[in-house]
Design a protein around this motif. Structure first.
Motif, PDB file in Angstrom:
ATOM      1  N   LEU A 212      61.365  41.123  25.401  1.00 17.90           N
ATOM      2  CA  LEU A 212      61.907  41.306  26.749  1.00 17.90           C
ATOM      3  C   LEU A 212      60.819  41.708  27.742  1.00 17.90           C
ATOM      4  CD1 LEU A 212      65.235  43.134  25.825  1.00 17.90           C
ATOM      5  CD2 LEU A 212      64.837  40.696  26.204  1.00 17.90           C
ATOM      6  N   GLY A 213      59.920  42.596  27.325  1.00 19.69           N
ATOM      7  CA  GLY A 213      58.827  42.992  28.207  1.00 19.69           C
ATOM      8  C   GLY A 213      57.970  41.821  28.645  1.00 19.69           C
ATOM      9  N   PRO A 214      57.480  40.991  27.694  1.00 17.95           N
ATOM     10  CA  PRO A 214      56.679  39.834  28.077  1.00 17.95           C
ATOM     11  C   PRO A 214      57.401  38.852  28.994  1.00 17.95           C
ATOM     12  CG  PRO A 214      56.337  40.316  25.775  1.00 17.95           C
ATOM     13  CD  PRO A 214      57.433  41.234  26.244  1.00 17.95           C
ATOM     14  N   LEU A 215      58.734  38.726  28.855  1.00 21.53           N
ATOM     15  CA  LEU A 215      59.472  37.849  29.763  1.00 21.53           C
ATOM     16  C   LEU A 215      59.343  38.353  31.200  1.00 21.53           C
ATOM     17  CD1 LEU A 215      61.397  35.542  30.418  1.00 21.53           C
ATOM     18  CD2 LEU A 215      63.305  37.051  29.802  1.00 21.53           C
ATOM     19  N   MET A 216      59.473  39.652  31.390  1.00 18.65           N
ATOM     20  CA  MET A 216      59.309  40.223  32.721  1.00 18.65           C
ATOM     21  C   MET A 216      57.881  40.037  33.223  1.00 18.65           C
ATOM     22  SD  MET A 216      61.495  43.710  32.077  1.00 18.65           S
ATOM     23  CE  MET A 216      61.084  44.369  33.693  1.00 18.65           C
ATOM     24  N   ASP A 217      56.915  40.167  32.306  1.00 16.60           N
ATOM     25  CA  ASP A 217      55.517  40.009  32.692  1.00 16.60           C
ATOM     26  C   ASP A 217      55.219  38.593  33.169  1.00 16.60           C
ATOM     27  OD1 ASP A 217      55.065  42.637  32.001  1.00 16.60           O
ATOM     28  OD2 ASP A 217      54.287  42.160  30.007  1.00 16.60           O
ATOM     29  N   CYS A 218      55.975  37.614  32.666  1.00 13.22           N
ATOM     30  CA  CYS A 218      55.753  36.229  33.093  1.00 13.22           C
ATOM     31  C   CYS A 218      55.951  36.079  34.599  1.00 13.22           C
ATOM     32  CB  CYS A 218      56.695  35.284  32.347  1.00 13.22           C
ATOM     33  SG  CYS A 218      56.223  34.957  30.632  1.00 13.22           S
ATOM     34  N   PHE A 219      56.933  36.776  35.141  1.00  8.48           N
ATOM     35  CA  PHE A 219      57.174  36.688  36.581  1.00  8.48           C
ATOM     36  C   PHE A 219      56.044  37.353  37.365  1.00  8.48           C
ATOM     37  CE2 PHE A 219      61.393  36.179  34.714  1.00  8.48           C
ATOM     38  CZ  PHE A 219      61.817  35.037  35.368  1.00  8.48           C
ATOM     39  N   ALA A 220      55.500  38.441  36.803  1.00  6.75           N
ATOM     40  CA  ALA A 220      54.346  39.085  37.436  1.00  6.75           C
ATOM     41  C   ALA A 220      53.150  38.137  37.421  1.00  6.75           C
ATOM     42  CB  ALA A 220      54.003  40.383  36.715  1.00  6.75           C
ATOM     43  N   TYR A 221      52.995  37.405  36.309  1.00 11.38           N
ATOM     44  CA  TYR A 221      51.904  36.438  36.227  1.00 11.38           C
ATOM     45  C   TYR A 221      52.064  35.334  37.268  1.00 11.38           C
ATOM     46  CZ  TYR A 221      49.305  32.355  34.798  1.00 11.38           C
ATOM     47  OH  TYR A 221      48.503  31.244  34.820  1.00 11.38           O
ATOM     48  N   LEU A 222      53.283  34.819  37.433  1.00  6.72           N
ATOM     49  CA  LEU A 222      53.503  33.758  38.412  1.00  6.72           C
ATOM     50  C   LEU A 222      53.164  34.237  39.817  1.00  6.72           C
ATOM     51  CD1 LEU A 222      56.788  32.011  37.228  1.00  6.72           C
ATOM     52  CD2 LEU A 222      54.425  31.237  36.954  1.00  6.72           C
ATOM     53  N   TRP A 223      53.539  35.487  40.140  1.00  2.00           N
ATOM     54  CA  TRP A 223      53.185  36.041  41.453  1.00  2.00           C
ATOM     55  C   TRP A 223      51.671  36.111  41.598  1.00  2.00           C
ATOM     56  CZ3 TRP A 223      50.276  40.223  42.885  1.00  2.00           C
ATOM     57  CH2 TRP A 223      50.337  40.580  44.244  1.00  2.00           C
ATOM     58  N   MET A 224      50.994  36.592  40.540  1.00  3.54           N
ATOM     59  CA  MET A 224      49.543  36.713  40.600  1.00  3.54           C
ATOM     60  C   MET A 224      48.887  35.340  40.728  1.00  3.54           C
ATOM     61  SD  MET A 224      46.958  38.555  37.914  1.00  3.54           S
ATOM     62  CE  MET A 224      47.626  40.162  38.302  1.00  3.54           C
ATOM     63  N   LYS A 225      49.409  34.351  40.016  1.00  2.60           N
ATOM     64  CA  LYS A 225      48.842  33.009  40.092  1.00  2.60           C
ATOM     65  C   LYS A 225      48.922  32.461  41.509  1.00  2.60           C
ATOM     66  CE  LYS A 225      49.220  28.399  38.029  1.00  2.60           C
ATOM     67  NZ  LYS A 225      49.940  27.559  37.030  1.00  2.60           N
ATOM     68  N   LYS A 226      50.045  32.724  42.168  1.00  2.00           N
ATOM     69  CA  LYS A 226      50.225  32.245  43.538  1.00  2.00           C
ATOM     70  C   LYS A 226      49.257  32.923  44.501  1.00  2.00           C
ATOM     71  CE  LYS A 226      53.797  31.665  47.084  1.00  2.00           C
ATOM     72  NZ  LYS A 226      55.227  31.879  47.424  1.00  2.00           N
ATOM     73  N   LYS A 227      48.947  34.195  44.256  1.00  2.00           N
ATOM     74  CA  LYS A 227      48.125  34.981  45.163  1.00  2.00           C
ATOM     75  C   LYS A 227      46.668  35.064  44.729  1.00  2.00           C
ATOM     76  CE  LYS A 227      51.706  36.329  47.660  1.00  2.00           C
ATOM     77  NZ  LYS A 227      51.886  35.999  49.087  1.00  2.00           N
ATOM     78  N   TYR A 228      46.333  34.480  43.584  1.00  2.00           N
ATOM     79  CA  TYR A 228      45.004  34.680  43.001  1.00  2.00           C
ATOM     80  C   TYR A 228      43.904  34.101  43.900  1.00  2.00           C
ATOM     81  CZ  TYR A 228      41.309  34.888  39.503  1.00  2.00           C
ATOM     82  OH  TYR A 228      40.156  35.172  38.822  1.00  2.00           O
ATOM     83  N   ILE A 229      42.843  34.870  44.084  1.00  2.00           N
ATOM     84  CA  ILE A 229      41.700  34.440  44.884  1.00  2.00           C
ATOM     85  C   ILE A 229      40.602  33.920  43.961  1.00  2.00           C
ATOM     86  CG2 ILE A 229      39.849  35.209  46.428  1.00  2.00           C
ATOM     87  CD1 ILE A 229      41.828  37.294  47.519  1.00  2.00           C
ATOM     88  N   ASN A 230      40.173  32.699  44.192  1.00  2.00           N
ATOM     89  CA  ASN A 230      39.104  32.111  43.387  1.00  2.00           C
ATOM     90  C   ASN A 230      38.161  31.370  44.324  1.00  2.00           C
ATOM     91  OD1 ASN A 230      37.720  31.533  41.073  1.00  2.00           O
ATOM     92  ND2 ASN A 230      38.975  29.769  40.500  1.00  2.00           N
ATOM     93  N   TYR A 231      36.879  31.563  44.154  1.00  2.00           N
ATOM     94  CA  TYR A 231      35.912  30.890  45.028  1.00  2.00           C
ATOM     95  C   TYR A 231      34.619  30.640  44.267  1.00  2.00           C
ATOM     96  CZ  TYR A 231      33.768  35.513  45.358  1.00  2.00           C
ATOM     97  OH  TYR A 231      33.193  36.712  45.047  1.00  2.00           O
ATOM     98  N   THR A 232      33.838  29.701  44.778  1.00  2.00           N
ATOM     99  CA  THR A 232      32.518  29.401  44.227  1.00  2.00           C
ATOM    100  C   THR A 232      31.514  29.450  45.347  1.00  2.00           C
ATOM    101  OG1 THR A 232      33.491  27.926  42.567  1.00  2.00           O
ATOM    102  CG2 THR A 232      31.123  27.693  42.998  1.00  2.00           C
ATOM    103  N   VAL A 233      30.445  30.204  45.167  1.00  2.00           N
ATOM    104  CA  VAL A 233      29.399  30.316  46.167  1.00  2.00           C
ATOM    105  C   VAL A 233      28.501  29.082  46.075  1.00  2.00           C
ATOM    106  CG1 VAL A 233      27.380  31.628  46.937  1.00  2.00           C
ATOM    107  CG2 VAL A 233      29.444  32.822  46.150  1.00  2.00           C
ATOM    108  N   ALA A 234      28.373  28.348  47.192  1.00  2.00           N
ATOM    109  CA  ALA A 234      27.527  27.153  47.226  1.00  2.00           C
ATOM    110  C   ALA A 234      26.080  27.495  47.523  1.00  2.00           C
ATOM    111  CB  ALA A 234      28.060  26.169  48.264  1.00  2.00           C
TER     112      ALA A 234
END
Length: 237
Positions: A212-234
Protein backbone atom coordinates in the motif's frame (compact mmCIF):
# COMPACT_ATOMS: atom_id res chain seq x y z
CA UNK A 1 44.31 5.68 -0.06
CA UNK A 2 42.33 6.13 -3.25
CA UNK A 3 39.00 4.27 -3.49
CA UNK A 4 36.74 3.76 -6.50
CA UNK A 5 33.63 2.30 -4.90
CA UNK A 6 31.72 2.88 -1.64
CA UNK A 7 29.18 0.34 -0.35
CA UNK A 8 26.49 1.90 1.83
CA UNK A 9 25.11 -0.41 4.53
CA UNK A 10 21.91 0.96 6.12
CA UNK A 11 21.50 -0.38 9.67
CA UNK A 12 18.47 -0.36 11.95
CA UNK A 13 18.52 -2.71 14.95
CA UNK A 14 20.74 -5.33 13.34
CA UNK A 15 22.96 -6.28 16.29
CA UNK A 16 22.55 -9.99 15.51
CA UNK A 17 23.86 -9.56 11.96
CA UNK A 18 26.68 -7.03 12.15
CA UNK A 19 29.57 -9.40 12.89
CA UNK A 20 28.49 -11.49 9.90
CA UNK A 21 28.24 -8.28 7.84
CA UNK A 22 31.76 -7.30 8.86
CA UNK A 23 33.23 -10.63 7.78
CA UNK A 24 31.26 -10.82 4.53
CA UNK A 25 32.22 -7.30 3.46
CA UNK A 26 35.83 -7.73 4.58
CA UNK A 27 36.03 -10.88 2.44
CA UNK A 28 34.51 -8.96 -0.46
CA UNK A 29 37.04 -6.12 -0.28
CA UNK A 30 39.75 -8.72 -0.93
CA UNK A 31 38.15 -9.88 -4.21
CA UNK A 32 36.46 -6.66 -5.33
CA UNK A 33 37.15 -5.58 -8.90
CA UNK A 34 37.28 -1.93 -7.74
CA UNK A 35 39.06 -0.54 -4.69
CA UNK A 36 36.22 -0.60 -2.17
CA UNK A 37 35.32 0.94 1.18
CA UNK A 38 32.30 0.51 3.42
CA UNK A 39 30.01 3.16 4.93
CA UNK A 40 27.58 2.07 7.65
CA UNK A 41 24.59 4.40 8.05
CA UNK A 42 23.02 3.75 11.44
CA UNK A 43 19.39 4.80 11.12
CA UNK A 44 18.87 5.56 14.84
CA UNK A 45 19.14 1.96 16.07
CA UNK A 46 17.87 1.36 19.61
CA UNK A 47 19.89 -1.82 20.25
CA UNK A 48 23.69 -2.23 20.47
CA UNK A 49 24.22 -1.76 16.71
CA UNK A 50 26.15 1.51 17.12
CA UNK A 51 28.61 0.02 19.62
CA UNK A 52 29.23 -2.86 17.23
CA UNK A 53 29.63 -0.53 14.26
CA UNK A 54 32.22 1.57 16.10
CA UNK A 55 34.15 -1.55 17.11
CA UNK A 56 34.13 -2.79 13.52
CA UNK A 57 35.32 0.55 12.16
CA UNK A 58 38.08 0.74 14.77
CA UNK A 59 39.57 -2.55 13.59
CA UNK A 60 38.87 -2.30 9.84
CA UNK A 61 40.61 0.51 7.95
CA UNK A 62 38.24 0.33 4.96
CA UNK A 63 35.12 0.78 7.13
CA UNK A 64 33.51 4.00 8.35
CA UNK A 65 30.12 5.13 9.65
CA UNK A 66 27.61 7.89 10.21
CA UNK A 67 24.92 7.66 12.86
CA UNK A 68 21.52 9.37 12.82
CA UNK A 69 20.22 11.08 15.95
CA UNK A 70 16.88 9.31 15.42
CA UNK A 71 15.26 6.77 13.12
CA UNK A 72 14.43 8.37 9.74
CA UNK A 73 13.84 5.36 7.46
CA UNK A 74 15.65 3.48 4.72
CA UNK A 75 15.34 6.18 2.06
CA UNK A 76 16.90 8.73 4.43
CA UNK A 77 19.76 6.35 5.24
CA UNK A 78 20.49 5.79 1.55
CA UNK A 79 20.23 9.54 0.86
CA UNK A 80 22.71 10.28 3.66
CA UNK A 81 25.07 7.71 2.20
CA UNK A 82 24.83 9.36 -1.22
CA UNK A 83 25.54 12.73 0.39
CA UNK A 84 28.67 11.52 2.17
CA UNK A 85 30.16 9.37 -0.59
CA UNK A 86 33.32 10.72 -2.27
CA UNK A 87 34.05 7.88 -4.71
CA UNK A 88 33.05 7.72 -8.41
CA UNK A 89 30.81 4.71 -7.75
CA UNK A 90 28.36 3.97 -4.95
CA UNK A 91 26.35 0.89 -4.09
CA UNK A 92 24.33 -0.42 -1.23
CA UNK A 93 23.44 -3.69 0.44
CA UNK A 94 21.08 -4.49 3.30
CA UNK A 95 22.60 -5.56 6.61
CA UNK A 96 20.43 -8.69 6.72
CA UNK A 97 22.79 -10.32 4.15
CA UNK A 98 19.96 -11.78 2.10
CA UNK A 99 22.08 -10.78 -0.88
CA UNK A 100 25.76 -11.60 -1.32
CA UNK A 101 28.48 -8.92 -1.42
CA UNK A 102 30.46 -10.90 -4.00
CA UNK A 103 27.62 -10.29 -6.46
CA UNK A 104 28.68 -6.64 -6.57
CA UNK A 105 31.34 -7.84 -9.02
CA UNK A 106 28.56 -8.99 -11.37
CA UNK A 107 27.01 -5.52 -11.26
CA UNK A 108 30.34 -3.73 -11.63
CA UNK A 109 30.95 -5.56 -14.93
CA UNK A 110 28.25 -3.33 -16.47
CA UNK A 111 28.79 0.02 -14.74
CA UNK A 112 31.07 1.44 -17.42
CA UNK A 113 28.21 1.13 -19.93
CA UNK A 114 25.27 1.90 -17.64
CA UNK A 115 24.62 4.53 -14.98
CA UNK A 116 22.72 2.24 -12.61
CA UNK A 117 23.00 -1.54 -12.36
CA UNK A 118 20.50 -3.24 -10.07
CA UNK A 119 20.24 -6.81 -8.94
CA UNK A 120 17.13 -8.87 -9.52
CA UNK A 121 16.72 -11.60 -6.91
CA UNK A 122 16.68 -15.06 -8.49
CA UNK A 123 14.85 -17.83 -6.59
CA UNK A 124 13.82 -15.56 -3.72
CA UNK A 125 13.94 -17.20 -0.29
CA UNK A 126 11.12 -15.21 1.29
CA UNK A 127 7.65 -16.17 2.49
CA UNK A 128 4.78 -16.53 0.03
CA UNK A 129 3.09 -13.38 1.36
CA UNK A 130 6.30 -11.34 1.08
CA UNK A 131 7.02 -12.58 -2.43
CA UNK A 132 3.45 -12.04 -3.63
CA UNK A 133 3.15 -8.54 -2.16
CA UNK A 134 6.51 -7.58 -3.69
CA UNK A 135 5.47 -8.96 -7.09
CA UNK A 136 2.22 -6.97 -7.02
CA UNK A 137 3.97 -3.80 -5.83
CA UNK A 138 6.62 -4.11 -8.54
CA UNK A 139 3.93 -4.55 -11.18
CA UNK A 140 2.06 -1.44 -10.01
CA UNK A 141 5.26 0.62 -9.82
CA UNK A 142 6.38 -0.56 -13.28
CA UNK A 143 3.01 0.50 -14.72
CA UNK A 144 3.57 4.01 -13.34
CA UNK A 145 7.27 4.41 -14.14
CA UNK A 146 7.76 2.28 -17.30
CA UNK A 147 11.30 1.57 -16.09
CA UNK A 148 11.20 -2.09 -17.16
CA UNK A 149 12.65 -3.26 -13.85
CA UNK A 150 11.34 -6.46 -12.26
CA UNK A 151 12.70 -6.06 -8.73
CA UNK A 152 13.50 -2.50 -7.68
CA UNK A 153 13.36 -3.58 -4.03
CA UNK A 154 16.48 -5.70 -4.48
CA UNK A 155 18.98 -4.36 -1.92
CA UNK A 156 21.98 -4.68 -4.22
CA UNK A 157 22.71 -1.79 -6.57
CA UNK A 158 25.64 0.10 -8.10
CA UNK A 159 25.22 3.69 -9.31
CA UNK A 160 27.55 6.29 -10.74
CA UNK A 161 27.88 8.75 -7.89
CA UNK A 162 27.21 11.91 -9.87
CA UNK A 163 23.79 10.46 -10.81
CA UNK A 164 23.11 9.29 -7.26
CA UNK A 165 23.80 12.73 -5.79
CA UNK A 166 21.28 14.35 -8.15
CA UNK A 167 18.37 12.15 -7.02
CA UNK A 168 15.83 14.26 -5.07
CA UNK A 169 15.04 11.67 -2.40
CA UNK A 170 11.79 11.41 -0.46
CA UNK A 171 10.54 8.71 1.89
CA UNK A 172 9.94 5.53 -0.11
CA UNK A 173 11.98 6.64 -3.12
CA UNK A 174 14.56 3.87 -2.64
CA UNK A 175 12.15 1.72 -4.69
CA UNK A 176 12.26 4.23 -7.56
CA UNK A 177 16.02 4.60 -8.04
CA UNK A 178 16.06 3.14 -11.59
CA UNK A 179 13.18 5.44 -12.60
CA UNK A 180 15.01 8.43 -11.12
CA UNK A 181 18.10 7.61 -13.18
CA UNK A 182 15.90 7.48 -16.29
CA UNK A 183 14.63 10.98 -15.45
CA UNK A 184 18.27 12.08 -15.70
CA UNK A 185 18.42 10.38 -19.13
CA UNK A 186 20.75 7.76 -17.70
CA UNK A 187 20.97 4.11 -18.71
CA UNK A 188 19.90 1.25 -16.45
CA UNK A 189 20.11 -2.54 -16.48
CA UNK A 190 19.14 -5.39 -14.13
CA UNK A 191 21.34 -8.44 -13.45
CA UNK A 192 20.31 -11.68 -11.65
CA UNK A 193 21.87 -12.08 -8.20
CA UNK A 194 21.73 -14.64 -5.41
CA UNK A 195 19.17 -14.46 -2.62
CA UNK A 196 19.19 -16.10 0.81
CA UNK A 197 16.75 -16.43 3.72
CA UNK A 198 17.15 -14.05 6.65
CA UNK A 199 18.83 -16.01 9.44
CA UNK A 200 19.03 -13.33 12.15
CA UNK A 201 17.21 -10.15 13.15
CA UNK A 202 13.72 -9.20 12.03
CA UNK A 203 12.35 -7.77 8.79
CA UNK A 204 11.61 -4.03 8.88
CA UNK A 205 8.86 -4.07 6.23
CA UNK A 206 5.36 -5.49 6.47
CA UNK A 207 2.43 -5.68 4.06
CA UNK A 208 1.78 -1.92 4.29
CA UNK A 209 5.40 -1.03 3.51
CA UNK A 210 5.59 -3.41 0.57
CA UNK A 211 2.21 -2.90 -1.06
CA UNK A 212 0.00 0.00 0.00
CA UNK A 213 2.82 2.42 0.80
CA UNK A 214 4.54 2.00 -2.59
CA UNK A 215 1.20 2.55 -4.36
CA UNK A 216 0.94 5.95 -2.69
CA UNK A 217 4.57 6.66 -3.55
CA UNK A 218 3.78 6.11 -7.23
CA UNK A 219 1.63 9.23 -7.25
CA UNK A 220 4.44 11.19 -5.60
CA UNK A 221 6.76 9.93 -8.33
CA UNK A 222 4.37 11.04 -11.07
CA UNK A 223 4.22 14.53 -9.54
CA UNK A 224 8.02 14.63 -9.35
CA UNK A 225 8.36 13.43 -12.94
CA UNK A 226 6.11 16.23 -14.13
CA UNK A 227 8.07 18.85 -12.18
CA UNK A 228 11.56 17.38 -12.57
CA UNK A 229 14.26 19.79 -13.75
CA UNK A 230 16.84 18.36 -16.15
CA UNK A 231 19.37 20.29 -18.21
CA UNK A 232 22.65 19.88 -20.07
CA UNK A 233 25.30 22.59 -20.11
CA UNK A 234 26.46 23.24 -23.70
CA UNK A 235 29.19 25.76 -22.89
CA UNK A 236 30.72 27.47 -19.93
CA UNK A 237 33.37 30.10 -19.57
Amino acid sequence: MSYDFTIIVPVYNEEDNLIRVEQALLDYTKIATRKTKILFVNDGSKDTSQDLIESICNRQTDFNYICFKENRGLSAAIKAGFDYVDTPLVGYIDSDLQTAPEDFNLLLEHIDTYDLVTGVRANRKDSFVKNMSSTIANGIRRAFTHDGMDDTGCPLKVIKTDYAKRIPMFKGLHRFLPAMILLQEGKIIQVPVQHFPRIAGTAKFGLWNRLLGPLMDCFAYLWMKKKYINYTVAKKG
